[in-house]
Design a protein around this motif. Structure first.
Motif, short mmCIF file in Angstrom:
data_model
loop_
_atom_site.label_atom_id
_atom_site.label_comp_id
_atom_site.label_asym_id
_atom_site.label_seq_id
_atom_site.Cartn_x
_atom_site.Cartn_y
_atom_site.Cartn_z
N GLN A 140 -3.60 -8.29 -9.37
CA GLN A 140 -4.20 -9.44 -10.02
C GLN A 140 -4.26 -9.26 -11.54
OE1 GLN A 140 -7.97 -9.87 -8.02
NE2 GLN A 140 -7.07 -11.05 -6.31
N ALA A 141 -4.41 -8.02 -11.98
CA ALA A 141 -4.42 -7.78 -13.42
C ALA A 141 -3.07 -8.08 -14.06
CB ALA A 141 -4.82 -6.33 -13.70
N GLY A 183 -1.22 -10.64 -13.09
CA GLY A 183 -0.97 -12.08 -13.01
C GLY A 183 -0.44 -12.53 -11.67
N PHE A 184 -0.55 -11.68 -10.64
CA PHE A 184 -0.07 -12.04 -9.30
C PHE A 184 -1.25 -12.00 -8.33
CE2 PHE A 184 3.56 -9.95 -11.39
CZ PHE A 184 4.48 -11.00 -11.36
N SER A 185 -1.16 -12.83 -7.29
CA SER A 185 -2.21 -12.86 -6.27
C SER A 185 -1.80 -12.18 -4.99
CB SER A 185 -2.59 -14.32 -5.97
OG SER A 185 -1.46 -15.04 -5.46
N LYS A 186 -0.49 -11.96 -4.78
CA LYS A 186 -0.03 -11.38 -3.53
C LYS A 186 1.34 -10.76 -3.72
CE LYS A 186 0.79 -12.71 1.32
NZ LYS A 186 0.90 -13.85 2.27
N LEU A 187 1.62 -9.72 -2.93
CA LEU A 187 2.95 -9.08 -2.94
C LEU A 187 3.38 -8.85 -1.51
CD1 LEU A 187 5.40 -7.63 -4.17
CD2 LEU A 187 4.00 -5.55 -4.28
N ASP A 188 4.50 -9.49 -1.13
CA ASP A 188 5.08 -9.29 0.19
C ASP A 188 6.29 -8.36 0.05
OD1 ASP A 188 3.38 -11.06 1.63
OD2 ASP A 188 4.45 -12.73 0.70
N VAL A 189 6.33 -7.34 0.91
CA VAL A 189 7.42 -6.36 0.89
C VAL A 189 8.17 -6.46 2.22
CG1 VAL A 189 8.06 -3.95 0.64
CG2 VAL A 189 6.07 -4.84 -0.60
N ASN A 190 9.47 -6.69 2.16
CA ASN A 190 10.28 -6.76 3.37
C ASN A 190 10.84 -5.37 3.67
OD1 ASN A 190 12.34 -7.22 5.31
ND2 ASN A 190 12.56 -9.33 4.60
N PRO A 191 10.41 -4.72 4.77
CA PRO A 191 10.87 -3.35 5.04
C PRO A 191 12.33 -3.28 5.50
CG PRO A 191 9.49 -4.14 6.83
CD PRO A 191 9.44 -5.20 5.77
N VAL A 192 12.93 -4.43 5.81
CA VAL A 192 14.32 -4.43 6.30
C VAL A 192 15.31 -4.41 5.14
CG1 VAL A 192 16.03 -5.68 7.65
CG2 VAL A 192 13.64 -5.61 8.42
N ALA A 242 0.83 -1.20 0.00
CA ALA A 242 0.00 0.00 0.00
C ALA A 242 0.87 1.25 0.00
CB ALA A 242 -0.94 -0.01 1.21
N ALA A 243 2.01 1.19 0.65
CA ALA A 243 2.91 2.34 0.66
C ALA A 243 3.50 2.60 -0.72
CB ALA A 243 4.05 2.11 1.66
N LEU A 244 3.50 1.60 -1.57
CA LEU A 244 3.97 1.78 -2.95
C LEU A 244 2.87 2.26 -3.87
CD1 LEU A 244 6.11 -1.48 -3.36
CD2 LEU A 244 6.91 0.82 -2.83
N GLY A 245 1.60 2.23 -3.39
CA GLY A 245 0.48 2.63 -4.24
C GLY A 245 -0.02 1.49 -5.11
N VAL A 246 0.29 0.26 -4.73
CA VAL A 246 -0.14 -0.91 -5.49
C VAL A 246 -1.41 -1.45 -4.86
CG1 VAL A 246 0.48 -3.22 -6.28
CG2 VAL A 246 2.23 -1.44 -6.11
N THR A 247 -2.44 -1.65 -5.68
CA THR A 247 -3.71 -2.19 -5.18
C THR A 247 -3.80 -3.67 -5.53
OG1 THR A 247 -4.90 -1.66 -7.23
CG2 THR A 247 -4.79 0.06 -5.52
N GLN A 248 -4.72 -4.35 -4.85
CA GLN A 248 -4.91 -5.78 -5.12
C GLN A 248 -5.44 -6.00 -6.52
OE1 GLN A 248 -3.94 -8.13 -3.01
NE2 GLN A 248 -4.53 -9.77 -4.42
N ALA A 249 -6.26 -5.09 -7.00
CA ALA A 249 -6.83 -5.24 -8.35
C ALA A 249 -5.74 -5.11 -9.41
CB ALA A 249 -7.91 -4.18 -8.57
N SER A 250 -4.87 -4.10 -9.25
CA SER A 250 -3.81 -3.95 -10.23
C SER A 250 -2.82 -5.11 -10.17
CB SER A 250 -3.07 -2.63 -10.00
OG SER A 250 -2.43 -2.62 -8.73
#
Length: 353
Positions: free
Chosen positions: A273-274, A276-285, A263-271
């Motif tokens: 999935q469009a 071809g991905f179902s999930k995005l994990d971001v490691n803040p470290v 969400a901090a990147l401005g990426v939505t779940q709809a975009s």
């Protein structure tokens, strides 16, 4: 010299005995035929003896490679009862390939040179060392054999009759029957490579390296890319995930920290999935982005990428160069290497979690 009358040992330069003053015998000169055999040959042989020596050495190398490979194979199988490893065959073949160089460095010359009365020397008239001999040998039998014809005329223009491999290795091919007193003066007067010649060689060398790199990249690294549908899908997903990586770069450039979530990147779940991905994990470290590929998991009979992951590890630029993310290393912790392109071979491991 020993006196025949009183047996006194006199210096070789004396003509009369120091003890009894008797005349000493004069050592006769070598017969004319012997002098002709050892002193009348030119220092630098023509092109045909050198080509003949090269042909003999090439046949010798092929025979040595075949014999050493067979010997290594039979010995290994006899001792272990298993098939010989590829590295053993490569080592045996390499030894056969370098045998003429070893003989030039440590012996009286390679078989071709010994048969045709030639030898390889440095500018000081001594035998080349091992590293110099190996360097000369590899230059000679790779470029001259792999690039005949126009390359031969080109190197003659730059290096003369000495040839490129001798000029770059600092060696000369001379006749072993030449007068030893004429060798060093002839080597001192031998033609050297001019500045223009060195420039042309560097120019053509760089062009050859670039061409070789392009050929390896096109033919070798990405060979059969289109034959694997899973690899083609990974290439597509790598391309569509690029906008997310750019958002992550922009966030780090502004804040000097990695984003805590998508969400901090401005990426939505709809975009997501469009793409071809179902999930995005971001490691803040460490800034690692881990994309989960949408779709049902595959089976052994029908493999798919559903549920598997693409992982991107950021490489940071030094602060002296402005900081920020320099590039991303693409990899995966669960997609086999065979199903990934060469540009996505990083092993993500624990950083992906």
């Amino acid at each position: 010299m020993q006196c025949p009358r009183c047996n006194w040992q006199n210096p070789a330069a004396h003509t009369v005995c120091f003890s009894c003053n008797s005349p000493l015998p004069v050592k006769s000169a070598a017969p004319p035929a012997q002098r002709a055999r050892t002193g009348n040959a030119p220092v630098f042989p023509g092109i045909w003896p050198r080509l003949g020596a090269t042909a003999i050495d090439a046949l010798f190398m092929l025979a040595a490679i075949a014999v050493l490979c067979l010997a290594a194979s039979y010995t290994y199988q006899g001792l272990t009862g298993e098939n010989r490893p590829l590295v053993l065959m490569a080592a045996a073949g390499l030894l056969g390939w370098l045998l003429p160089a070893f003989m030039d460095a440590w012996g009286n010359g390679s078989p071709g040179k010994r048969l045709l009365k030639l030898r390889v020397v440095t500018r000081k008239g001594s035998a080349p060392g091992l590293l110099r001999a190996i360097w000369r040998h590899n230059l000679k039998f790779t470029l001259n054999v792999a690039l005949p014809g126009i390359f031969h005329h080109l190197q003659q223009t730059i290096f003369g009759e000495r040839a490129m491999h001798n000029a770059l290795a600092g060696t000369h091919v001379i006749s072993s029957q030449a007068d030893p007193r004429a060798v060093l003066p002839a080597l001192a007067q031998a033609r050297t490579v001019t500045g223009a010649g060195k420039f042309l060689f560097v120019l053509f060398g760089v062009a050859a390296l670039v061409l070789a790199g392009v050929v390896i990249g096109v033919v070798g690294l990405d060979k059969d890319e289109g034959d694997n549908p899973l690899r083609s899908e990974v290439i597509h997903l790598d391309q569509v995930s690029d906008p997310v990586r750019r958002l992550a770069e922009s966030h780090y450039q502004r804040t000097r920290t990695f984003a805590p979530d998508m969400a901090a990147l401005g990426v939505t779940q709809a975009s997501l999935q469009a793409s071809g991905f179902s999930k995005l994990d971001v490691n803040p470290v460490n800034g690692v982005l881990r994309f989960t590929i949408a779709g049902e998991p595959g089976t052994a009979d029908a493999p798919t990428l559903g549920g598997k992951h693409l992982v991107y590890l950021p490489e940071l630029r030094s602060e002296k160069k402005g900081g920020g993310i320099r590039r991303w290393q693409c990899g995966s912790d669960d997609i086999p290497r065979a199903d990934r392109p060469y540009s996505c071979r990083h092993e993500a491991g624990a950083l992906a979690r």
